[in-house]
Design a protein around this motif. Structure first.
Motif, PDB file in Angstrom:
ATOM      1  N   TRP A  44       0.863  -1.261   0.030  1.00  0.00           N
ATOM      2  CA  TRP A  44      -0.217  -0.099  -0.078  1.00  0.00           C
ATOM      3  C   TRP A  44       0.726   1.204  -0.184  1.00  0.00           C
ATOM      4  O   TRP A  44       1.653   1.415   0.917  1.00  0.00           O
ATOM      5  CB  TRP A  44      -0.927  -0.010   1.385  1.00  0.00           C
ATOM      6  N   ASP A  45       0.862   2.030  -1.189  1.00  0.00           N
ATOM      7  CA  ASP A  45       1.672   3.262  -1.319  1.00  0.00           C
ATOM      8  C   ASP A  45       0.884   4.551  -0.348  1.00  0.00           C
ATOM      9  O   ASP A  45       0.181   5.198  -1.069  1.00  0.00           O
ATOM     10  CB  ASP A  45       1.891   3.585  -2.765  1.00  0.00           C
ATOM     11  N   ALA A  46       1.319   4.485   0.855  1.00  0.00           N
ATOM     12  CA  ALA A  46       0.572   5.369   1.548  1.00  0.00           C
ATOM     13  C   ALA A  46       1.053   6.761   1.055  1.00  0.00           C
ATOM     14  O   ALA A  46       1.904   7.193   0.849  1.00  0.00           O
ATOM     15  CB  ALA A  46       1.044   5.297   3.217  1.00  0.00           C
ATOM     16  N   PRO A  47      -0.143   7.636   1.076  1.00  0.00           N
ATOM     17  CA  PRO A  47       0.311   8.981   0.639  1.00  0.00           C
ATOM     18  C   PRO A  47       1.189   9.690   1.736  1.00  0.00           C
ATOM     19  O   PRO A  47       1.024   9.789   2.732  1.00  0.00           O
ATOM     20  CB  PRO A  47      -1.124   9.719   0.673  1.00  0.00           C
ATOM     21  N   ARG A  48       2.275  10.311   1.127  1.00  0.00           N
ATOM     22  CA  ARG A  48       3.488  10.881   1.729  1.00  0.00           C
ATOM     23  C   ARG A  48       3.180  12.515   1.739  1.00  0.00           C
ATOM     24  O   ARG A  48       2.715  13.024   0.764  1.00  0.00           O
ATOM     25  CB  ARG A  48       4.603  10.515   1.393  1.00  0.00           C
ATOM     26  N   PHE A  49       3.641  12.941   2.981  1.00  0.00           N
ATOM     27  CA  PHE A  49       3.378  14.300   3.274  1.00  0.00           C
ATOM     28  C   PHE A  49       4.124  15.301   1.977  1.00  0.00           C
ATOM     29  O   PHE A  49       3.716  16.275   1.608  1.00  0.00           O
ATOM     30  CB  PHE A  49       3.806  15.075   4.505  1.00  0.00           C
ATOM     31  N   GLU A  50       5.550  14.800   1.737  1.00  0.00           N
ATOM     32  CA  GLU A  50       6.194  15.702   0.822  1.00  0.00           C
ATOM     33  C   GLU A  50       5.684  15.656  -0.577  1.00  0.00           C
ATOM     34  O   GLU A  50       6.123  16.415  -1.410  1.00  0.00           O
ATOM     35  CB  GLU A  50       7.639  15.045   0.894  1.00  0.00           C
ATOM     36  N   LYS A  51       4.711  14.463  -0.956  1.00  0.00           N
ATOM     37  CA  LYS A  51       4.061  14.716  -2.403  1.00  0.00           C
ATOM     38  C   LYS A  51       3.057  15.470  -2.328  1.00  0.00           C
ATOM     39  O   LYS A  51       2.436  15.817  -3.462  1.00  0.00           O
ATOM     40  CB  LYS A  51       3.644  13.187  -2.321  1.00  0.00           C
ATOM     41  N   TYR A  52       2.689  16.382  -1.248  1.00  0.00           N
ATOM     42  CA  TYR A  52       1.462  17.241  -1.221  1.00  0.00           C
ATOM     43  C   TYR A  52       2.242  18.586  -0.543  1.00  0.00           C
ATOM     44  O   TYR A  52       1.740  19.005   0.590  1.00  0.00           O
ATOM     45  CB  TYR A  52       0.218  16.701  -0.572  1.00  0.00           C
ATOM     46  N   PRO A  53       3.337  19.217  -1.165  1.00  0.00           N
ATOM     47  CA  PRO A  53       3.947  20.380  -0.596  1.00  0.00           C
ATOM     48  C   PRO A  53       2.927  21.832  -0.427  1.00  0.00           C
ATOM     49  O   PRO A  53       1.888  21.855  -1.356  1.00  0.00           O
ATOM     50  CB  PRO A  53       4.824  20.488  -1.522  1.00  0.00           C
ATOM     51  N   ALA A  54       2.995  22.328   0.499  1.00  0.00           N
ATOM     52  CA  ALA A  54       2.219  23.569   0.657  1.00  0.00           C
ATOM     53  C   ALA A  54       3.180  24.745   0.278  1.00  0.00           C
ATOM     54  O   ALA A  54       4.311  24.530   0.329  1.00  0.00           O
ATOM     55  CB  ALA A  54       1.981  23.684   2.039  1.00  0.00           C
ATOM     56  N   LYS A  55       2.270  25.908  -0.197  1.00  0.00           N
ATOM     57  CA  LYS A  55       3.296  27.036  -0.471  1.00  0.00           C
ATOM     58  C   LYS A  55       3.490  27.719   0.841  1.00  0.00           C
ATOM     59  O   LYS A  55       2.934  27.461   1.710  1.00  0.00           O
ATOM     60  CB  LYS A  55       2.543  28.183  -1.265  1.00  0.00           C
ATOM     61  N   PRO A  56       4.849  28.487   0.999  1.00  0.00           N
ATOM     62  CA  PRO A  56       5.212  28.901   2.227  1.00  0.00           C
ATOM     63  C   PRO A  56       4.326  30.087   2.765  1.00  0.00           C
ATOM     64  O   PRO A  56       3.439  30.507   1.819  1.00  0.00           O
ATOM     65  CB  PRO A  56       6.572  29.648   1.884  1.00  0.00           C
ATOM     66  N   SER A  57       4.161  30.070   3.982  1.00  0.00           N
ATOM     67  CA  SER A  57       3.231  31.002   4.693  1.00  0.00           C
ATOM     68  C   SER A  57       3.590  32.342   4.240  1.00  0.00           C
ATOM     69  O   SER A  57       4.820  32.914   4.123  1.00  0.00           O
ATOM     70  CB  SER A  57       3.212  30.927   6.199  1.00  0.00           C
ATOM     71  N   PRO A  58       2.545  33.384   4.092  1.00  0.00           N
ATOM     72  CA  PRO A  58       2.937  34.512   3.649  1.00  0.00           C
ATOM     73  C   PRO A  58       3.315  35.518   4.712  1.00  0.00           C
ATOM     74  O   PRO A  58       3.180  35.198   5.902  1.00  0.00           O
ATOM     75  CB  PRO A  58       1.465  35.160   2.874  1.00  0.00           C
ATOM     76  N   GLU A  59       4.040  36.585   4.273  1.00  0.00           N
ATOM     77  CA  GLU A  59       4.274  37.610   5.352  1.00  0.00           C
ATOM     78  C   GLU A  59       3.213  38.454   5.577  1.00  0.00           C
ATOM     79  O   GLU A  59       2.133  38.420   5.137  1.00  0.00           O
ATOM     80  CB  GLU A  59       5.688  38.467   4.993  1.00  0.00           C
ATOM     81  N   GLY A  60       3.368  39.262   6.612  1.00  0.00           N
ATOM     82  CA  GLY A  60       2.198  40.088   7.111  1.00  0.00           C
ATOM     83  C   GLY A  60       1.308  39.552   8.185  1.00  0.00           C
ATOM     84  O   GLY A  60       1.347  38.567   8.420  1.00  0.00           O
TER      85      GLY A  60
END
Length: 353
Positions: A43-59
């Protein structure tokens, strides 16, 4: 006529020899029936690094927008407090988990840009022992819960697209090898993904030296303004003042103040020794039984462990870690693991006799 007889005899001899050879070969050969079972694909468990998020914005962050009239004052207060603690999911979102009764938990995701709030698809009445695992660098969130019969643990993975939680995989199971472990012990759930968050999991040995403090106490300690700016912490003003007078103990110029507020519970504050400002710490109170914190004057990293529930004869130990960026705690996510009892959730577990 004689030639035809020779040809027939020759053909008969050849066919007989072929049949004998085939029979001999068949006796010495391994039967090919039934065929060997095909290897079951892992079972190829979904991995966190395969669903990267954009860095948090400033402000600055947007305040939560509570649309509708179904919000209780307690839930609003919890969400506001969690948002002030910083992002912990998918770049610029905050996951807020709120208890709603015995073995009941609800969760919301708050958009730090717009303040919009979206309910997590699992949770609330009818969902037993919900556990969530997530981190600020990924859009992936993993969930596990007991089914209605409390026999199997149902696990689901979701990809957050900014508007909806899209189900990636969901199944009933009790064990998925190295990618996922879900132990159903009595009426509880314990989870851990030891290989999914290799770089950012709080279960890893994040080094305090990797997050060095940048600014240190630059003179005498400044005390809080309990009659003004810091009046929200006035109830514990004596304990906070006494602890701050001892100097900073976290991230260069901050003091973590741990105050017992019930059997097995801590109320936690932290204060800036350079300005005197006091904040509520994100963890603490009755939802964080046996809370332990690990931190250093020379580091911006802080680690936490607490008991998130009891699974029969075993305890469900939650672990988390975060970096203080000068304004907020940036969480590295949360994991769960089953331990023999509460003492084995400590940073200093009991030694073998």
């Amino acid at each position: 006529m004689r030639l035809a007889s020779y040809l027939f005899l020759f053909a008969l001899l050849v066919s007989t020899a072929d049949a004998a050879a085939a029979e001999q070969a068949s006796r010495g050969a391994t039967p090919d029936w039934p065929p060997a079972p095909a290897a079951s694909p892992g079972w190829d468990a979904p991995r966190f690094e395969k669903y990267p998020a954009k860095p948090s914005p400033e402000g600055s962050r947007a305040m939560p927008r509570f649309n509708g009239s179904n919000w209780t004052p307690e839930t609003k207060a919890r969400i506001r407090k969690a948002v002030k603690s910083g992002y912990n999911f998918a770049g610029h979102y905050t996951i807020v988990e709120v208890g709603c009764g015995t073995e009941c938990k609800s969760a919301w995701v708050v958009d730090g840009r717009s303040g919009a709030i979206r309910a997590f698809p699992l949770g609330g009445e009818g969902t037993t022992s919900l556990k969530l695992v997530y981190n600020v660098k990924s859009r992936l969130i993993k969930a596990a819960r007991l089914n209605s019969e409390k026999v199997l643990c149902t696990q689901q993975d979701f990809d957050w697209d900014g508007k909806d939680f899209n189900n990636i995989v969901g199944m009933d199971h009790t064990d998925k090898g190295i990618f996922f472990r879900c132990d159903v012990l009595d009426s509880g759930v314990s989870m851990e993904w030891p290989s999914d968050e290799a770089k950012i999991s709080p279960g890893d040995e994040l080094s305090f030296e990797t997050f060095p403090a940048r600014v240190f106490q630059n003179g005498p300690v400044k005390l809080p303004q309990f009659n003004g700016r810091d009046r929200g912490a006035r109830e514990y003003r004596t304990r906070i003042t006494d602890k701050m007078k001892s100097g900073a103990n976290f991230a260069g110029h901050y003091t973590i103040i741990e105050i017992g507020c019930g059997t097995g519970y801590l109320c936690v504050y932290f204060a800036d020794t350079n300005s005197g400002k006091v904040w509520d710490f994100p963890l603490g109170g009755m939802e964080y039984s046996n809370l332990e914190l690990k931190y250093s004057l020379d580091s911006r990293l802080i680690k936490a462990r607490w008991i998130d529930g009891l699974n029969g004869d075993q305890a469900d130990c939650a672990e988390s870690a975060a970096e203080w960026d000068g304004r907020n705690f940036v969480s590295f996510g949360k994991t769960h693991r089953a331990v023999a009892d509460e003492t084995y959730c400590s940073f200093d577990p009991p030694q073998n006799e």
